[in-house]
Every structure is written in structure tokens, then in C-alpha cells.
Scaffold this motif. Structure first.
Motif, short mmCIF file in Angstrom:
data_model
loop_
_atom_site.label_atom_id
_atom_site.label_comp_id
_atom_site.label_asym_id
_atom_site.label_seq_id
_atom_site.Cartn_x
_atom_site.Cartn_y
_atom_site.Cartn_z
N LEU A 23 -96.74 -25.61 25.20
CA LEU A 23 -97.90 -26.34 24.69
C LEU A 23 -98.19 -27.55 25.58
CD1 LEU A 23 -100.05 -26.86 22.56
CD2 LEU A 23 -98.30 -27.99 21.16
N LEU A 24 -97.13 -28.23 26.03
CA LEU A 24 -97.32 -29.41 26.89
C LEU A 24 -98.06 -29.03 28.17
CD1 LEU A 24 -96.80 -32.39 27.56
CD2 LEU A 24 -94.61 -31.71 28.54
N ASN A 25 -97.61 -27.99 28.81
CA ASN A 25 -98.24 -27.52 30.04
C ASN A 25 -99.69 -27.12 29.77
OD1 ASN A 25 -98.89 -26.34 32.48
ND2 ASN A 25 -97.22 -24.87 32.49
N ALA A 52 -93.29 -33.03 17.03
CA ALA A 52 -92.65 -31.91 17.73
C ALA A 52 -92.69 -32.19 19.22
CB ALA A 52 -93.39 -30.61 17.43
N TYR A 53 -91.63 -31.75 19.91
CA TYR A 53 -91.63 -31.86 21.37
C TYR A 53 -92.51 -30.74 21.92
CZ TYR A 53 -87.33 -34.74 21.09
OH TYR A 53 -86.41 -35.71 20.84
N SER A 54 -93.63 -31.10 22.52
CA SER A 54 -94.54 -30.03 22.99
C SER A 54 -94.00 -29.31 24.21
CB SER A 54 -95.93 -30.59 23.26
OG SER A 54 -95.91 -31.59 24.24
N CYS A 55 -92.96 -29.86 24.86
CA CYS A 55 -92.36 -29.14 25.99
C CYS A 55 -91.45 -28.01 25.50
CB CYS A 55 -91.57 -30.08 26.90
SG CYS A 55 -90.05 -30.74 26.19
N LEU A 56 -91.16 -28.00 24.20
CA LEU A 56 -90.28 -26.94 23.66
C LEU A 56 -91.05 -25.93 22.81
CD1 LEU A 56 -86.99 -28.74 22.53
CD2 LEU A 56 -87.54 -27.67 24.72
N PRO A 105 -99.77 -36.70 25.85
CA PRO A 105 -98.36 -36.30 25.86
C PRO A 105 -97.87 -36.22 27.31
CG PRO A 105 -99.68 -34.83 24.48
CD PRO A 105 -100.64 -35.67 25.26
N LYS A 106 -96.73 -36.86 27.57
CA LYS A 106 -96.26 -36.97 28.96
C LYS A 106 -95.14 -35.98 29.25
CE LYS A 106 -98.84 -40.47 30.16
NZ LYS A 106 -100.07 -40.01 29.49
N LEU A 107 -95.14 -35.52 30.51
CA LEU A 107 -94.04 -34.67 30.98
C LEU A 107 -92.99 -35.57 31.62
CD1 LEU A 107 -92.72 -31.98 31.75
CD2 LEU A 107 -94.10 -32.00 33.82
N VAL A 108 -91.83 -35.66 31.01
CA VAL A 108 -90.75 -36.47 31.58
C VAL A 108 -89.53 -35.57 31.80
CG1 VAL A 108 -89.25 -38.48 31.29
CG2 VAL A 108 -91.65 -38.61 30.62
N CYS A 109 -88.84 -35.20 30.73
CA CYS A 109 -87.62 -34.40 30.92
C CYS A 109 -87.91 -32.90 30.94
CB CYS A 109 -86.59 -34.72 29.85
SG CYS A 109 -87.06 -34.11 28.20
N ASP A 110 -88.93 -32.47 30.21
CA ASP A 110 -89.29 -31.05 30.09
C ASP A 110 -88.16 -30.22 29.48
OD1 ASP A 110 -91.21 -29.09 30.25
OD2 ASP A 110 -90.72 -28.48 32.29
N MET A 111 -87.28 -30.85 28.71
CA MET A 111 -86.19 -30.10 28.09
C MET A 111 -85.80 -30.65 26.72
SD MET A 111 -83.33 -31.38 30.82
CE MET A 111 -82.05 -30.35 30.19
N GLY A 112 -86.73 -31.31 26.06
CA GLY A 112 -86.46 -31.71 24.68
C GLY A 112 -85.45 -32.81 24.51
N THR A 113 -85.41 -33.76 25.42
CA THR A 113 -84.44 -34.84 25.23
C THR A 113 -85.07 -36.23 25.19
OG1 THR A 113 -84.04 -35.07 27.59
CG2 THR A 113 -82.59 -33.57 26.41
N CYS A 114 -86.33 -36.40 25.58
CA CYS A 114 -86.85 -37.77 25.72
C CYS A 114 -87.95 -38.14 24.73
CB CYS A 114 -87.35 -38.00 27.15
SG CYS A 114 -88.94 -37.21 27.49
N GLY A 115 -88.71 -37.17 24.25
CA GLY A 115 -89.75 -37.46 23.26
C GLY A 115 -91.08 -37.91 23.84
N ALA A 116 -91.19 -37.99 25.17
CA ALA A 116 -92.46 -38.45 25.77
C ALA A 116 -93.60 -37.47 25.51
CB ALA A 116 -92.27 -38.66 27.27
S1 FES Z 1 -90.80 -34.04 28.08
FE1 FES Z 1 -88.99 -34.92 27.29
S2 FES Z 1 -88.82 -34.07 25.29
FE2 FES Z 1 -90.53 -33.08 26.17
#
Ligand code: FES
Ligand code: FES
Length: 219
Positions: free
Chosen positions: A83-85, A119-123, A98-109
Motif C-alpha cells: 500500500l505504501l508503494n 497500520a504500517y502501510s509498508c506491511l 506516509p514516509k518510506l523509512v525502514c520498509d519492514m514494519g519497525t519505525c511507523g513512518a
Molecule cells: S516504513 Fe517503517 S514501518 Fe513502514
């Protein structure tokens, strides 16, 4: 007699020098395990390539209608697209709150609200967000009319680089909808999935409490 027919077959059978025939014919027991694995993978890939187009799964793109900040947006993405992409790279105009930072569900950006829940949109796959109300930080307020949390972040100077800010604002806005007068502990608990590398936490929490106060008139 039998022996002689076999030897004739061997002599007349066309020679197939392909790597796949070699592996299937002589086995791989004598080869080094790593080399053999690699060759089998290559042989398998070739077989897949030979399959008819319509027998492959998850190839190509699919059309989706996503409900983003109250608007229906159509988009064409591969089923594996997050969804983030999708928000940031496949919509025109893009939704870049919504920002792309970790792309693995750890930062919440990348936090968005799905049916009102953070919800983490990168997940989340875009295909799984169909028929859900997607709210990003852009949908919480506008430049002319910031929501209580956005306004409090400005008043309390609750950001430095700002990369974590959309995630915090979205998470805290969802909290205040559920709990209009949270304690500091409740704010901290709600924000435990959001990280600020600049260490602006005290001001973020102060802004959250101020927003609650402003929204409800609590003093
Ligand atoms: S980019 Fe860090 S939790 Fe989604
Ligand atoms: S303000 Fe920079 S990461 Fe939070």
C-alpha cells in the motif's frame, strides 16, 4: 539379444547436450552439492519459462479501486505491491504523507489508518486495502484547517527532520478518537510503534496532550 538392441539404441539416440538432460540423466550425486543446487535451479527456471503464459501465477498487474481520504482512486499495480508503494509511486497525484523509512514494519513512518485503525502501510498489500477506508495524514486536516493534533505539533514545535511526523500525527489522531482525554502513559503506549530518530519524544507527547486538551476543552 536384448543387450545388443540396447547398445543399438544408445548409438542411434540423438545426443542431447543440454544441462537439464545431463542432470536428469546422470544424477547429481557425484557433483558438489552447491554446484548441483545451482544447476537444478537453473534447469527448473528454464522449465517454468517454457510453461504457457496463462499457467503462471501473480504475473502482470491488476486494476484496483482504493478509497483514499474519502476519494475513490483507481490504480494498476502488481499484486505484490505494498500500500505504501502504491500511495507514493503509483498514484497521480501521489500521496506522499506516509514516509518510506525502514520498509519492514519497525519505525511507523508509513502509518496510515485502515478503517480508523493505525497500520504500517509498508506491511499491507494494496490488494488487501480494497474496500477499506484509507486515511493518510493528508486526510486528517488541510493547510487551511489543521486537525487538533496537526495544530498542536505546530504550536509545540514537535518535530525536527519531520520524517516520523506523519506517522505520529496519524497514530495520535486515532488515539484521540478512541480516548479523548488520554494520560501521558496512554499516549506513550499508543506511540510505541512509532520511532523518532531525532529524539523529539517529549514534544510529541506534549503535543498529543495539548491536542486532547484543545479538542475537548479539558484543562
Ligand atoms: S516504513 Fe517503517 S514501518 Fe513502514
Ligand atoms: S523528527 Fe526526525 S525522526 Fe522524528
Amino acid at each position: 539379444m536384448k543387450k545388443s538392441r540396447e547398445s543399438t539404441d544408445k548409438r542411434t539416440r540423438p545426443y542431447d547436450p543440454s544441462r537439464r538432460s545431463f542432470l536428469k540423466g546422470v544424477g547429481i550425486a557425484g557433483a558438489g552439492a552447491a554446484v548441483a543446487d545451482k544447476l537444478w535451479v537453473e534447469a527448473g527456471t528454464k522449465e517454468n519459462d517454457e510453461q504457457p503464459q496463462n499457467s503462471r501465477v501473480l504475473s502482470g498487474t491488476v486494476p484496483l479501486v482504493l478509497e483514499i481520504n474519502g476519494q475513490k482512486r483507481t490504480v494498476q499495480v502488481e499484486p505484490r505491491t505494498t500500500l505504501l508503494n502504491t500511495l507514493r509511486n503509483h498514484l497521480d497525484p501521489a500521496v506522499t504523507g506516509p514516509k518510506l523509512v525502514c520498509d519492514m514494519g519497525t519505525c511507523g513512518a508509513c502509518t496510515v489508518l485502515l478503517d480508523g485503525k493505525p497500520a504500517y502501510s509498508c506491511l499491507v498489500l494494496a490488494v488487501d486495502a480494497v474496500r477499506k477506508q484509507i486515511t493518510t495524514v493528508e486526510g486528517l486536516g488541510s493547510l487551511e484547517k489543521l486537525n487538533a493534533v496537526q495544530g498542536a505539533f505546530v504550536d509545540k514545535d514537535a518535530l525536527m527532520c519531520g520524517f516520523c511526523t506523519p506517522g505520529f500525527v496519524t497514530t495520535i489522531s486515532a488515539l484521540l478518537k478512541k480516548n479523548s482525554n488520554p494520560t501521558l502513559t496512554e499516549v506513550r503506549e499508543a506511540c510505541k510503534g512509532n520511532f523518532c530518530r531525532c529524539g523529539t519524544y517529549p514534544r510529541v507527547f506534549e503535543a498529543a496532550l495539548a491536542a486532547a486538551k484543545n479538542a475537548t476543552g479539558n484543562s
